[in-house]
Design an enzyme around this catalytic site. Structure first.
Site, PDB file in Angstrom:
ATOM      1  N   SER A   4      -1.510  -3.268 -26.147  1.00 11.32           N
ATOM      2  CA  SER A   4      -2.586  -3.623 -25.235  1.00 11.32           C
ATOM      3  C   SER A   4      -2.398  -2.863 -23.937  1.00 11.32           C
ATOM      4  O   SER A   4      -1.323  -2.351 -23.644  1.00 11.32           O
ATOM      5  CB  SER A   4      -2.608  -5.138 -24.979  1.00 11.32           C
ATOM      6  OG  SER A   4      -1.361  -5.567 -24.486  1.00 11.32           O
ATOM      7  N   HIS A  56       0.813  -1.219   0.000  1.00 10.88           N
ATOM      8  CA  HIS A  56       0.000   0.000   0.000  1.00 10.88           C
ATOM      9  C   HIS A  56       0.840   1.259   0.000  1.00 10.88           C
ATOM     10  O   HIS A  56       0.301   2.355   0.023  1.00 10.88           O
ATOM     11  CB  HIS A  56      -0.924   0.018   1.213  1.00 10.88           C
ATOM     12  CG  HIS A  56      -1.895  -1.115   1.200  1.00 10.88           C
ATOM     13  ND1 HIS A  56      -2.982  -1.148   0.355  1.00 10.88           N
ATOM     14  CD2 HIS A  56      -1.930  -2.277   1.905  1.00 10.88           C
ATOM     15  CE1 HIS A  56      -3.671  -2.251   0.559  1.00 10.88           C
ATOM     16  NE2 HIS A  56      -3.053  -2.965   1.474  1.00 10.88           N
TER      17      HIS A  56
END
Length: 1033
Positions: A721, A524
């Site tokens: 992509s 995080h």
């Protein structure tokens, strides 16, 4: 450059090459013999010869030198009955590992073993046990090379075109033809004359005896030229010499047979015999020609001229192309045979060569080298690759020094990095590689999983070196590196570990530091995302290998090619990596199918890399494959010292389900190009709910179905992509790649790749279950066990039909109004295309049924079906059925249809037995709608060149339902049945093909080259484990 129409007798026709070789010479031949054989003479002769001619069935277990792995037919004949010696061609005996059997005319089959293959000339010997032939009376065929003459009537007796016995007539037309040139990167004979006759031999006749009316072999059939029905025969003078050494070696051995040593010398140079008219143009002096003509037989018409010299060989720097050979050790020599006799008898000695170069006489001293010292007798097998010292044959073809590290077969590890067959490895991990021992030394220092640079050269681009990155295999799917060494005493190749286990370093990350096993699921502290956070985008690249050996040959000579597929996509959709280098072949096909298996769902082992934009490439683990019937996406993770698990987590990348994208919305395509550069482009949504319609391929393979995708107004190509974001940088869809097969005719097709947007709702629902914890089996992810979700699906393939068309099929106006009110945009109804075999819906729904409602709720799109399945998960565990309202042939019906729960593990176990890879049938197979009633748990998904499966025809697209009469409904039963089988034992198996056709075949188990092993995915460690089930001790 080889003649496009010249070919080895038992091999396929070689690749067409430009240019034709013209043979112009004045024939001065001895007169014909006055003896004229009668038909009765030939009948008596053939009655003695035919029993001594055998059909050889050989299997090259590994690619080696000039030969590919594969199986083939050929011919041989008995030249020594008492000692058990069979003569045939060198390209039949093979330079590498070979397993062979000989079949006599009375259909007795015996095992045979190679004892000698000449390094240059096209002949070799097999040995057999004479006592093994119990029911046939036969005599050996005597060799009479002196009987060959122009005009001699001959017969070629052998296995022509796969026939049991074929007798072809002909007349010797030439005795001094140049050695045929078959292929520029394969085996070619040289430094010898060949004979020629118009006998019209074809594939399978290699090694046939060329006999006269007295039943003597005057030559050995070797190759042919199809355009003129010409056949090429090898003279037998060198064969007689080698046979004499072989017989003496056998006689001198007491208890155990020993390897025979036949002295062979070389100067590492090629001569051509040219006529005096051409040699004069090269500068030959008149006085030299007079001396040569005076010292030579009256029929001599030319001299030997240097054609090529191998770099770093004994003749290098001494001789040049165009040099005319005059004398050797003071003796005038104009014939190959005399020169070769002198060189073979002078190994280790110095020979004095007198030559003329452009009219200038020169004298040079050259050391005669042992030819066997530059003929490789060992190879390294690592991750499917076969690497050995560069042979004299290929050094001559490619003009490289002998002994370099030569790639005979790139296998998985090297092919994945882009290293081709025939490559010469120059550096690995920045260390010079001059021989095979250097390569083994470097590999022993490298850690498993490390990515290191490799530098190689190719004979097609010899002036430039190429560098690639190679990922050192972790040996989860392959055995550790092994070193095979030829043992002519046993006829086998002995195997031992190339690297001691203690010398192998533990697995490391690409940063060179050990991989941590206790990393948290999410990190995080990653840099927060702004409008577009390209650092949060990963590129998942998976490379698969579709077949075994470039240009490898099968029994019937069809050339098969290997292709690879690379899928660089951000959606996590990855192609399945191949378990073993192998080739697909249909059961009822006579020749190897050249169709490559792209995105092949049946393969289980997968290797993938995750690239963090322009910063690092890390190994990735596909921890979950979400299967919407056949529509799949994977959630990849990767491990690194600095970067831990990278997921599309809402705290990192904001995944937005609502509101759904609409036609005309602006989106940004953000991702990585094929060269891993971060790129961003703007586009407009043209169709937010386009239904994929990908037709069935020639063979079962992954095919996206039951899936709606997003189409844009800009064609970004198939190499780019990423993710589709809105103006706030929120992820709205994944821009992923799909594959389809475009068929041009019944025999021609091509794979086509395209990209479309995958809506986020198809991903976020499963991803949320992964993060919060699912109700399925646990999987170790970065040291933390996390339960994976079980997904409930209706295993039915559906396709949309416009309501205007559905009206013609009997759909009422009332239902049309209901469906339009439900979805005014799509205006469609779903129809059944087929049910997966083995599913709960298989016997309830039929092709063409219209699905109108599920649990009394109208349905118009695939997401409606999935939503109904998710509702079942929220209810009672016992409630697994959906109440479907369907329209079948104009009648409205109510059906209760069961659903199935699937995990995202895919295939977790496969067994390699006799070179065939078997597993549970994957969804692409079940989607074809057939499973055999006898049992469907042992599906043959792959096979390997040179294996018993190849040799006896156990090809893909079939189930093994019995082994020696024992039922094999699943892999456990199959493993138990095969563990009881011994090495060399014939096994009777019963199979059922994908087309429903049953078949019984037998094959001979070979545990020396093809041990039985299995691959299992271990969720406790998140690693594949390779376990040996049965091998020679």
């Amino acid at each position: 450059m080889g003649d496009p129409l010249e070919r080895l007798g038992s091999e396929a026709s070689m690749a067409t090459e430009s240019g034709m070789k013209t043979d112009l010479c004045l024939e001065i031949d001895p007169p014909l013999s006055e003896t004229v054989a009668t038909a009765e003479d030939w009948r008596r002769s053939l009655s003695k010869v035919v029993p001594a001619v055998v059909v050889l069935r050989t299997t090259a277990c590994r690619a080696f030198d000039t030969e590919s792995a594969g199986a083939s037919y050929a011919t041989g004949f008995i030249v020594d009955k008492r000692r058990g010696i069979i003569l045939t061609n060198r390209h039949v005996v093979k330079p590498g590992p070979v397993v062979a059997e000989a079949t006599f005319v009375n259909r007795e089959e015996i095992p045979i073993y190679p004892v000698y293959r000449d390094p240059v000339h096209d002949f070799g010997f097999f040995s057999y046990d004479p006592s093994a032939v119990q029911f046939l009376s036969y005599e050996e065929i005597p060799l009479a090379p002196e009987a060959a003459s122009v005009g001699l009537e001959i017969r070629v007796v052998g296995n022509d075109s796969g026939e049991k016995v074929s007798i072809l007539a002909g007349t010797l037309a030439r005795l001094d033809r140049d050695a045929p040139h078959y292929k520029k990167d394969g085996y070619n004979d040289f430094n010898t004359f060949y004979m020629q006759a118009a006998s019209g031999t074809k594939g399978g006749s290699s090694g046939s005896p060329v006999i006269d009316w007295q039943g003597r072999a005057v030559a050995l059939n070797a190759g042919s030229k199809s355009s003129s029905a010409s056949a090429f025969f090898l003279p037998l003078q060198r064969v007689v010499r080698a046979l004499s050494f072989l017989q003496k070696s056998i006689d001198s051995s007491t208890d155990k047979p020993k390897a025979v040593h036949i002295p062979r010398g070389t100067l590492q140079m090629t001569f051509l015999h040219k006529g005096f008219d051409e040699i004069r143009r090269l500068g030959l002096r008149n006085e030299t020609e007079q001396v040569v003509r005076h010292a030579s037989p009256p029929e001599e018409t030319g001299m030997l001229v240097v054609d090529s010299v191998v770099p770093s060989g004994p003749a290098d720097k001494h001789l040049e192309p165009g040099d005319v050979l005059v004398r050797v050790n003071g003796t005038v020599l104009t014939q190959f045979l005399n020169l070769e006799n002198l060189i073979d008898d002078g190994v280790g000695q110095i020979v004095e060569l007198e030559i003329e170069r452009g009219g200038q006489p020169l004298s040079v001293s050259v050391s005669v080298q042992d030819l066997h010292s530059i003929t490789p007798d060992h190879f390294l097998e690592v991750s499917g690759a076969v690497i050995h010292p560069l042979s004299y044959q290929q050094a001559r073809n490619f003009r490289f020094p002998c002994g370099l590290a030569y790639v005979a077969d790139p296998g998985y590890m090297l092919f994945r990095a882009g290293v081709p067959r025939h490559a010469i490895i120059k550096k690995v991990a920045n260390e010079d590689i001059s021989c095979l021992a250097d390569l083994v030394s470097v590999l022993s220092k490298l850690s498993r999983g490390a990515r290191v640079p490799l530098e190689y050269m190719s004979h097609t681009d010899r002036h430039r070196k190429k560098s690639v990155l190679v990922t050192i295999d972790r040996h989860e799917w392959y055995a550790p590196p092994q070193l095979y060494t030829r043992n002519d005493s046993s006829g086998l190749w002995d195997v031992k570990p190339a690297i001691e286990p203690a010398a192998v370093s533990p697995s490391v990350g690409n940063s060179g530091l050990p991989i941590s096993q206790n990393m948290p699921l999410c990190h995080h502290d990653t840099e927060p995302m702004h409008e577009v956070n390209v650092r949060g985008i990963t590129d998942t690249a998976a490379i698969m290998e579709a077949s075994s050996g470039d240009g490898s040959q099968n029994d019937f000579g069809s050339e098969a090619k290997k292709q690879r597929v690379e899928d660089d996509s951000l959606d996590g959709t990855v192609a399945n990596g191949s378990l073993y280098e192998s080739e697909f072949k249909s059961d009822d096909a006579m020749a190897t199918d050249n169709t490559a298996l792209r995105d092949y769902e049946g393969a289980t082992a997968l290797s993938a890399n995750a690239s963090l934009a322009e910063r690092a490439i890390e190994p990735a683990l596909v921890m979950f494959e979400y299967t919407k019937l056949n529509s799949r996406f994977g959630v990849p993770t990767h491990q690194s010292y600095e970067v831990v698990l990278k997921l599309f987590h809402q705290n990192m990348l904001d995944l937005v389900n609502e509101p759904a994208l609409q036609r005309g919305d602006s989106v940004y395509l953000v991702g990585l190009s094929r060269n891993l550069q971060a790129t961003s482009r703007k586009s407009i949504v043209t169709n937010p709910c386009a239904a994929l319609n990908i037709g069935s391929a020639d063979s079962p393979r992954y095919r996206a179905t039951n899936m709606e995708v997003i189409e844009l107004d800009t064609d970004f190509g198939s190499s780019f992509s990423g993710a589709l974001t809105d103006e706030q940088g929120r992820i709205r869809a994944i821009w992923g790649s799909f594959s389809t097969q475009v068929k041009y005719s019944s025999t021609s097709s091509e794979d086509h790749q395209f990209v479309r947007g995958i809506p986020v709702y198809a991903i976020s629902q499963v991803l949320e279950k992964i993060i919060t914890g699912g109700n399925g089996p646990a999987l170790l992810i970065n040291g933390v066990k996390r339960p994976m979700p079980l997904v409930r699906i209706l295993e039915v393939e559906l396709y949309p039909t416009l309501l205007s068309k559905a009206r013609s099929f009997g759909l009422s106006d009332e239902w049309i109004q209901i469906l339009v009110k439900k979805d005014p945009v799509r205006r469609q109804v779903l129809r059944v295309k087929g049910c997966l075999a083995g599913s709960k819906a298989e016997n309830l729904l039929e092709q063409g049924d219209m699905v109108l409602a599920v649990n009394k709720m109208p349905v118009t799109c695939f997401n409606d079906i999935e939503a109904a399945c998710r509702t079942l998960d929220k209810g009672s565990d016992s409630d697994e059925n959906l109440n479907l309202t369907i329209l079948r042939q104009g009648r409205e019906l109510e059906l209760v249809v069961g659903t199935d729960r699937r995990d995202g593990n895919g295939t977790t176990r496969a067994i390699n037995w006799c070179g065939s890879v078997v597993q549970d049938p994957h969804p692409a197979v079940r989607a074809l709608g057939f499973l055999p009633e006898e049992g469907h748990g042992v599906y043959v998904t792959r096979w390997c060149h040179g294996s018993p499966a190849h040799r006896y025809g156990l090809y893909a697209l079939q189930w093994i339902v019995e082994v020696n009469g024992k039922k094999t409904p699943d892999l456990n039963a199959f493993a138990d049945a095969t563990k009881e089988l011994e090495h060399g034992q014939f096994v009777r198996i019963r199979t059922v093909h994908l087309n429903g056709k049953p078949r019984v075949l037998t094959l001979k188990q070979d545990l020396h080259y093809w041990p039985t092993w299995e691959l299992r995915f271990d969720p406790e460690t998140a690693l594949w484990r390779r376990n040996i089930l049965k091998a020679l001790k």
